[in-house]
Design an enzyme around this catalytic site. Sequence first.
Site, PDB file in Angstrom:
ATOM      1  CB  ALA A  65      -0.853  -0.090   1.361  1.00 50.82           C
ATOM      2  N   GLY A 104       0.685  -5.164   0.742  1.00 47.54           N
ATOM      3  CA  GLY A 104      -0.403  -5.243  -0.244  1.00 47.54           C
ATOM      4  C   GLY A 104      -0.083  -5.782  -1.630  1.00 47.54           C
ATOM      5  CD  GLU A 107      -2.678  -7.742   1.901  1.00 48.94           C
ATOM      6  OE1 GLU A 107      -2.255  -6.512   1.759  1.00 48.94           O
ATOM      7  OE2 GLU A 107      -3.586  -8.163   2.915  1.00 48.94           O
ATOM      8  CD  GLU A 127       1.125  -6.069   5.145  1.00 49.47           C
ATOM      9  OE1 GLU A 127       1.959  -6.828   5.625  1.00 49.47           O
ATOM     10  OE2 GLU A 127       0.424  -6.092   4.177  1.00 49.47           O
TER      11      GLU A 127
HETATM   12  C1  3H9 Z   1       0.328  -2.390   3.226  1.00 49.07           C
HETATM   13  O1  3H9 Z   1       0.798  -2.781   2.146  1.00 49.07           O
HETATM   14  C2  3H9 Z   1      -0.951  -2.551   3.905  1.00 49.07           C
HETATM   15  C3  3H9 Z   1      -1.906  -3.567   3.201  1.00 49.07           C
HETATM   16  O2  3H9 Z   1      -1.703  -4.908   3.704  1.00 49.07           O
HETATM   17  C4  3H9 Z   1      -3.228  -3.358   3.223  1.00 49.07           C
HETATM   18  C5  3H9 Z   1      -3.666  -1.651   2.868  1.00 49.07           C
HETATM   19  C6  3H9 Z   1      -5.315  -1.651   2.793  1.00 49.07           C
HETATM   20  N1  3H9 Z   1       4.585   3.464   0.156  1.00 49.07           N
HETATM   21  O3  3H9 Z   1      13.453   2.134   1.100  1.00 49.07           O
HETATM   22  P1  3H9 Z   1      13.772   2.694  -0.096  1.00 49.07           P
HETATM   23  C7  3H9 Z   1       9.388   5.034  -0.733  1.00 49.07           C
HETATM   24  S1  3H9 Z   1       1.518  -1.623   4.343  1.00 49.07           S
HETATM   25  C8  3H9 Z   1       5.101   4.976   0.038  1.00 49.07           C
HETATM   26  O4  3H9 Z   1      14.605   3.645   0.131  1.00 49.07           O
HETATM   27  P2  3H9 Z   1      14.903   0.262  -1.081  1.00 49.07           P
HETATM   28  C9  3H9 Z   1      10.363   5.302   0.254  1.00 49.07           C
HETATM   29  O5  3H9 Z   1       9.714   6.359   1.288  1.00 49.07           O
HETATM   30  C10 3H9 Z   1       2.952  -1.527   3.500  1.00 49.07           C
HETATM   31  N2  3H9 Z   1       6.397   4.916  -0.258  1.00 49.07           N
HETATM   32  O6  3H9 Z   1      14.250   1.720  -1.288  1.00 49.07           O
HETATM   33  C11 3H9 Z   1      11.552   6.031  -0.376  1.00 49.07           C
HETATM   34  O7  3H9 Z   1      11.153   7.329  -0.709  1.00 49.07           O
HETATM   35  P3  3H9 Z   1      11.972   8.517  -0.910  1.00 49.07           P
HETATM   36  C12 3H9 Z   1       3.671  -2.784   3.401  1.00 49.07           C
HETATM   37  C13 3H9 Z   1       7.220   4.216  -0.205  1.00 49.07           C
HETATM   38  O8  3H9 Z   1      15.219  -0.029  -2.731  1.00 49.07           O
HETATM   39  C14 3H9 Z   1      11.470   5.242  -1.868  1.00 49.07           C
HETATM   40  O9  3H9 Z   1      10.058   4.468  -1.917  1.00 49.07           O
HETATM   41  N3  3H9 Z   1       4.863  -2.691   2.449  1.00 49.07           N
HETATM   42  C15 3H9 Z   1       6.760   2.650  -0.037  1.00 49.07           C
HETATM   43  O10 3H9 Z   1      15.972   0.505  -0.196  1.00 49.07           O
HETATM   44  C16 3H9 Z   1      12.613   4.225  -2.014  1.00 49.07           C
HETATM   45  O11 3H9 Z   1      12.546   3.340  -0.857  1.00 49.07           O
HETATM   46  C17 3H9 Z   1       6.211  -2.128   3.138  1.00 49.07           C
HETATM   47  O12 3H9 Z   1       6.302  -2.150   4.272  1.00 49.07           O
HETATM   48  C18 3H9 Z   1       5.207   2.486   0.179  1.00 49.07           C
HETATM   49  N4  3H9 Z   1       4.861   1.339   0.595  1.00 49.07           N
HETATM   50  O13 3H9 Z   1      14.147  -0.560  -0.644  1.00 49.07           O
HETATM   51  C19 3H9 Z   1       7.571  -2.191   2.332  1.00 49.07           C
HETATM   52  N5  3H9 Z   1       7.836   1.769   0.185  1.00 49.07           N
HETATM   53  O14 3H9 Z   1      13.325   8.170  -1.882  1.00 49.07           O
HETATM   54  C20 3H9 Z   1       8.178  -0.857   2.451  1.00 49.07           C
HETATM   55  C21 3H9 Z   1       9.112   2.765  -0.351  1.00 49.07           C
HETATM   56  O15 3H9 Z   1      11.436   9.874  -1.083  1.00 49.07           O
HETATM   57  N6  3H9 Z   1       9.000  -0.616   1.667  1.00 49.07           N
HETATM   58  N7  3H9 Z   1       8.587   3.873  -0.317  1.00 49.07           N
HETATM   59  O16 3H9 Z   1      13.166   8.443   0.430  1.00 49.07           O
HETATM   60  C22 3H9 Z   1      10.263  -1.146   1.568  1.00 49.07           C
HETATM   61  O17 3H9 Z   1      10.676  -2.121   2.473  1.00 49.07           O
HETATM   62  C23 3H9 Z   1      11.391  -0.798   0.722  1.00 49.07           C
HETATM   63  O18 3H9 Z   1      11.362   0.556   0.355  1.00 49.07           O
HETATM   64  C24 3H9 Z   1      11.694  -1.542  -0.393  1.00 49.07           C
HETATM   65  C25 3H9 Z   1      12.970  -0.992  -1.420  1.00 49.07           C
HETATM   66  C26 3H9 Z   1      12.290  -2.883   0.237  1.00 49.07           C
HETATM   67  C27 3H9 Z   1      10.620  -1.878  -1.313  1.00 49.07           C
END
Ligand code: 3H9
Length: 694
Positions: A65, A104, A107, A127
């Site tokens: 998400a 998500g 999902e 999450e």
């Molecule tokens: C969910 O999914 C809930 C659902 O079950 C239900 C919903 C109804 N959203 O980490 P990075 C941005 S909860 C918005 O440096 P990497 C991040 O802020 C979600 N922005 O890169 C950064 O921005 P900036 C569950 C996001 O290559 C840029 O992307 N998912 C999101 O080191 C690059 O990120 C998670 O918790 C997001 N979801 O790592 C996964 N994700 O450049 C969260 C990232 O402006 N994400 N951004 O600073 C991660 O774990 C890592 O970002 C990922 C990439 C491994 C994907």
Amino acid sequence: MAHTETVRYSVEDGIALVRIVNPPVNALSAAVRAGLVEAARRATDDPAVVAMVIAAEGRTFIAGADITEFGKPPVPPILPHAIAALEDVPKPVVAAIGGAALGGGLEVALGCHARIAAPAARLGLPEIKLGLIPGAGGTQRLPRLIGAVAALRLMTDGSPIDAAAALALGMIDAIAEGDLLPAAIARARALAASAAAPRRSRDATSLGPREAFEAEAAALLGRHADNPSVAAAIEAVRACYSVPFEQGMEQERAAFRRLLDDPRSQALRYVFFAERASARVPRLPPGTAARPVTQAAVIGAGTMGGGIAMCFANAGIPVTLIETSAEALASGIERVGSTYDISVRRGSLAPEARAARMALITGKVGLDAAADADLVVEAVFEEMALKREVFAALDCIARPGAVLATNTSYLDVNAIAAATGRPQDVLGMHFFSPANVMKLLEVVRGAATSAEALATAVQIGSRLAKVPVVVGVCHGFVGNRMLAARSVQAERLLIEGALPQDVDAAITGFGFRMGPFAMSDLAGLDIGWRIRKATGKTAPVADALCEAGRFGQKTGKGYYLYQPGDRTPRPDPEVARLIEAVSARLGIARRPIAAAEIVERLIYPMINEGARILDEGIAARPGDIDVVWLHGYNWPAWRGGPMHHADSIGLAEVAARLAAFAAQSGDASLAPAPLLQRLAARGEGFATLREAAA
Ligand code: 3H9
């Protein structure tokens, strides 16, 4: 044919290809959700389409998400509805998972009728790390697909698994050999040709026996009794056994929304963005390039220097460890070797990896050995004259352009830089003990430090798997300066009526893993005593303990008593008597002090110091201070860091309490700092500064 910018829809040979293009991580924004629903409608309505493939551009499949939307009113279609639309397509829908499928994102894949992944794909439900549970069917579809126990473990652990593990669990149907997209299209075509009804995860029957699930749930609750997300995840998965799918989805949604509003989740989401913001160096001219670092040197093979050398070796960077004598060098290298041995014995490091890392560390006697290094980290004794001597010598030895870093914890980096003719190449790299374990790296920008040198230190910090935070020059920088404010209060609390165990219990009750006194015993009380004596300062209780030979764990007694071979701190009546005697000597009538007051007395002065640090520009953002405390001092992540914590209480309240402490104690340094007062008067929080700085 393009449909929207973020979701591209095209049809080729009867296969509808849906491509998500929402950089940087293909988060499921409102536009993406709407695009998916529209794609599902078009594929359903188009008689020429026999199957659909969902893929994404870039390194990630879908990172979940869009976290930036959380806390705002939901924009339809909500994710569970978008996924239901995909699942209801009466033709096979295949997810082509090329990179991370998280939260998500997984999902969405579970809502498809088949899943095929690239070998490097990673799948998970993180999450829980945001204080949430999956909120778009993950708690209902995954248990039915791979079993309740395995699903519960994934969602309560939060770490992703690789494609091979996902295949073994039955989470995906295949790993692509060769290119992913053609493999996914071939599978979609084969499924269409088979004429079988699309296979929905919600109809899968692999839930497994309820007894096994309940046993797993009980074990998890035992380990995470104080984590509401774990309890919520268990409840949600349990619904798979007791209520129909649709009702389970409603229960999951209700729990997800409740957790979204929980201050714990708010804090954890704040931390997610603060950590990423702190990686961006403030005031760095665009285009500034870090200098390449292929060889490092560390001066001083003590505990700290050895730990720093290990960080380089762990990252595959050759490092020369330098000492003044062969004996000191030998014992330093031996200490490094035995630290690696512990990891080998624990099974966290393979013997070959240990050998490879040791081979990257070359011990040398004499500073001349630093001549080839691109980056030199000085880790000698914390004494200005000695450090200046080392830097003056380095100035003659180090190659031009080498970055010269001091690992000082407190000292003036500008004065150290001034010992060289190249202050632009000098900065601080403050590692935290044990250096090979702790994630924080304070990168101290001196008055003359060049942008390139700073960028080099920050980049190398990330390569060493640290969390680099850029700070300015002052006594103790961000972390230790705030810690000093806490230490003064901890000592005063003892004199006023608390005992070490009262203070430590209050602060562990707040969420820290260790209290300040157990921590002091671990670090050793003699170092602070020596510094106080040298600077003419006193701390009546700490001084009295040292005078009684109680230096902490190393002498078997400090604020607590320790049994031989056991690090458990045990309250000691002798310490209680010693503290009571100090109170009596100072004419202070002891009183009982409640845990809530102890927490405020320890934490509000830290916040106050944080406000001064921001005002002076020592830290660029409140979030940077929070990241320092999270990764250097084990501040509980679910409380977001001291500055976020202050915002969650309200700055007016914090300022009022500080003013009261100042009045009671007569200590003017406790009066609310000007920045804190200004923000409190405007009814604002530190977060408004964060937004201004970002
Ligand atoms: C969910 O999914 C809930 C659902 O079950 C239900 C919903 C109804 N959203 O980490 P990075 C941005 S909860 C918005 O440096 P990497 C991040 O802020 C979600 N922005 O890169 C950064 O921005 P900036 C569950 C996001 O290559 C840029 O992307 N998912 C999101 O080191 C690059 O990120 C998670 O918790 C997001 N979801 O790592 C996964 N994700 O450049 C969260 C990232 O402006 N994400 N951004 O600073 C991660 O774990 C890592 O970002 C990922 C990439 C491994 C994907």
